[in-house]
Design an enzyme around this catalytic site. Structure first.
Site, mmCIF file in Angstrom:
data_model
loop_
_atom_site.group_PDB
_atom_site.id
_atom_site.type_symbol
_atom_site.label_atom_id
_atom_site.label_comp_id
_atom_site.label_asym_id
_atom_site.label_seq_id
_atom_site.Cartn_x
_atom_site.Cartn_y
_atom_site.Cartn_z
ATOM 1 C CD GLU A 1 -2.830 -1.859 2.404
ATOM 2 O OE1 GLU A 1 -4.016 -0.772 2.459
ATOM 3 O OE2 GLU A 1 -2.420 -2.345 2.901
ATOM 4 C CB SER B 1 -5.333 -2.376 -0.436
ATOM 5 O OG SER B 1 -5.120 -1.097 0.361
ATOM 6 C CE1 TYR C 1 -7.096 2.461 -2.241
ATOM 7 C CE2 TYR C 1 -6.353 1.130 -2.266
ATOM 8 C CZ TYR C 1 -6.140 1.673 -1.327
ATOM 9 O OH TYR C 1 -6.241 1.355 0.563
ATOM 10 N NE ARG D 1 -12.379 1.896 6.521
ATOM 11 C CZ ARG D 1 -11.412 1.470 5.969
ATOM 12 N NH1 ARG D 1 -10.276 2.300 5.095
ATOM 13 N NH2 ARG D 1 -11.479 0.229 5.409
ATOM 14 C CG ASP E 1 -13.351 -2.396 6.253
ATOM 15 O OD1 ASP E 1 -13.716 -1.037 6.135
ATOM 16 O OD2 ASP E 1 -12.007 -2.515 5.932
ATOM 17 C CD GLU F 1 -9.861 -4.791 6.883
ATOM 18 O OE1 GLU F 1 -8.723 -5.235 7.562
ATOM 19 O OE2 GLU F 1 -10.005 -4.217 6.370
ATOM 20 C CG ASN G 1 -9.149 -1.490 7.531
ATOM 21 O OD1 ASN G 1 -8.068 -1.502 7.824
ATOM 22 N ND2 ASN G 1 -10.081 -1.165 7.768
ATOM 23 N N GLY H 1 -6.898 5.128 5.276
ATOM 24 C CA GLY H 1 -6.299 5.704 4.231
ATOM 25 C C GLY H 1 -6.930 7.113 4.728
HETATM 26 N N1 LIG Z 1 -16.280 -13.223 4.361
HETATM 27 C C1 LIG Z 1 -16.186 -12.114 3.024
HETATM 28 N N2 LIG Z 1 -17.363 -12.174 2.394
HETATM 29 C C2 LIG Z 1 -17.415 -11.938 1.478
HETATM 30 N N3 LIG Z 1 -16.720 -10.662 1.016
HETATM 31 C C3 LIG Z 1 -15.237 -10.798 1.189
HETATM 32 C C4 LIG Z 1 -15.243 -11.387 2.975
HETATM 33 N N4 LIG Z 1 -13.877 -10.968 2.854
HETATM 34 C C5 LIG Z 1 -13.215 -9.964 2.724
HETATM 35 N N5 LIG Z 1 -13.826 -9.789 1.424
HETATM 36 C C6 LIG Z 1 -14.066 -9.208 0.753
HETATM 37 O O1 LIG Z 1 -12.923 -8.437 0.740
HETATM 38 C C7 LIG Z 1 -12.667 -6.781 0.757
HETATM 39 C C8 LIG Z 1 -11.060 -6.904 1.605
HETATM 40 O O2 LIG Z 1 -11.594 -7.928 2.995
HETATM 41 P P1 LIG Z 1 -10.849 -7.267 3.924
HETATM 42 O O3 LIG Z 1 -11.159 -8.185 4.988
HETATM 43 O O4 LIG Z 1 -11.460 -5.818 4.641
HETATM 44 O O5 LIG Z 1 -9.089 -6.803 4.080
HETATM 45 P P2 LIG Z 1 -8.330 -5.650 3.339
HETATM 46 O O6 LIG Z 1 -9.482 -4.612 3.541
HETATM 47 O O7 LIG Z 1 -7.190 -5.342 4.708
HETATM 48 O O8 LIG Z 1 -8.139 -6.447 2.231
HETATM 49 C C9 LIG Z 1 -13.581 -6.728 1.813
HETATM 50 O O9 LIG Z 1 -13.541 -4.919 1.707
HETATM 51 C C10 LIG Z 1 -14.697 -7.367 0.651
HETATM 52 O O10 LIG Z 1 -15.177 -6.818 -1.153
HETATM 53 MG MG LIG Z 2 -10.670 -3.660 4.335
#
Ligand SMILES: Nc1ncnc2c1ncn2[C@@H]1O[C@H](COP(=O)(O)OP(=O)(O)O)[C@@H](O)[C@H]1O
Ligand SMILES: [Mg+2]
Length: 309
Positions: free
Chosen positions: A17, A143, A213, A252, A254, A270, A272, A276
């Site tokens: 990132e 990301s 992005y 933040r 998610d 998760e 953060n 950002g």
């Molecule tokens: N269990 C899940 N079910 C559906 N979509 C998921 C899941 N885990 C991750 N995603 C998708 O992947 C994206 C990134 O996952 P995330 O856990 O937020 O990790 P990061 O943002 O750190 O890469 C999420 O915003 C979502 O769109």
């Molecule tokens: Mg995320």
């Protein structure tokens, strides 16, 4: 206005990132200068400790994302150097960067997160670790880097083919989670307050790196057009997660929300701890909606860090 300070803004580094962090750092540094502070901009290299020691700032604004700026390493270095810094400290960062460790702490605290488990990447070539559809992701990237959505249609092969590109060829272990269908929500927390809920609507496909992005690829709906109980739950959960993990400054959270299941379909993905901070990022957007300008937000994050003993 608060007294002018000398603030070192740490940005860049060598994580996946890096480019995002350079944009966060530029936004933050420009805003701090506009508030009359003296700013030293540092694109972090392995000489960062020496550069900070030479600069002797009053405080460090951490605008790094990913490893090592978000995983506790930089926080530990700053602790040893007795430099004050923005956002979360060492222990919180170590836990929050790791999506599995985060679950181990938050699920017992009553926070809904998807089930799932850590799998050795090698085993994916033999069969699925969970019923399809499921998600595979590295525990400590951001990301959407390295996230794979394995669907019932047999994308990637069934079982996943050895010759198919994916995070399994790059990471020894991955987190496998049930795929939560539905909608993508996020909530920022700052100074003991959840700021709002934003829905992210990717124009095509899912919320991957490009959707995050590339200008125009994702619509941000802020505040999200969702039922009040879901919005309240996002805020309550984000605030609880921030507190249980011991986050400082802005965090933040998610979420995925399966809107066919009501409140039972809301899952935290998760937290953060170094979200950002480009002027167009989600946290500044939620702050703006509350009447807080980007420069106000940056100043508030500095003020919270200064108030630390
Ligand atoms: N269990 C899940 N079910 C559906 N979509 C998921 C899941 N885990 C991750 N995603 C998708 O992947 C994206 C990134 O996952 P995330 O856990 O937020 O990790 P990061 O943002 O750190 O890469 C999420 O915003 C979502 O769109
Ligand atoms: Mg995320």
């Amino acid at each position: 206005m608060s007294a002018p300070l000398h603030i070192a803004v740490l940005m860049g580094g060598w994580s996946s990132e890096r480019e995002v962090s350079l944009m966060s750092g530029k936004g933050v540094a420009d805003a701090l200068e506009s508030r009359g502070h003296r700013v030293t901009r540092i694109d972090m290299g392995h000489d960062v400790a020496g550069r900070l020691a030479a600069a002797k700032p009053d405080i460090v604004f951490n605008a790094l994302h990913g490893t090592p700026g978000e995983d506790g390493s930089v926080q530990g270095m700053l602790d040893l150097m007795r430099l004050k810094y923005t956002h979360s400290g060492l222990a919180t960062s170590v836990i929050a960067i790791d999506k599995q460790l985060t679950k181990l702490l938050l699920v017992p605290a009553g926070i809904p997160m998807p089930g799932g488990r850590i799998v050795k990447s090698e085993t994916l070539y033999e069969g699925d670790p969970l019923p399809r559809p499921y998600v595979l992701k590295p525990v400590n990237e951001g990301s959407s880097v390295g996230v794979a959505i394995v669907t019932a249609e047999g994308n990637y092969g069934s079982p996943i083919g050895r010759d198919v590109a994916g995070p399994w060829s790059e990471f020894d272990e991955l987190l496998a989670e049930p795929y939560i269908r539905g909608r993508e929500l996020t909530t920022a927390v700052l100074g003991g307050q959840a700021l709002g809920v934003t829905e992210l609507k990717p124009k095509n496909g899912w919320y991957d790196f490009d959707a995050k992005y590339t200008d125009g690829l994702t619509e941000h709906v802020c505040p999200a057009q969702i039922p009040d109980d879901i919005a309240e739950a996002c805020k309550r959960i984000a605030l609880a997660a921030h507190r249980v993990l011991g986050c400082k400054g802005a965090s933040r959270s998610d979420f995925r929300w399966d809107d066919e299941r009501g409140i039972d379909g809301l899952f935290l993905l998760e937290v953060n701890t170094q979200p950002g901070m480009t002027p167009l990022s989600l946290v500044p957007e939620q702050a703006r909606h509350l009447g807080m300008s980007y420069a106000d937000l940056v100043q508030a994050i500095v003020d919270e860090a200064l108030a630390e003993p």
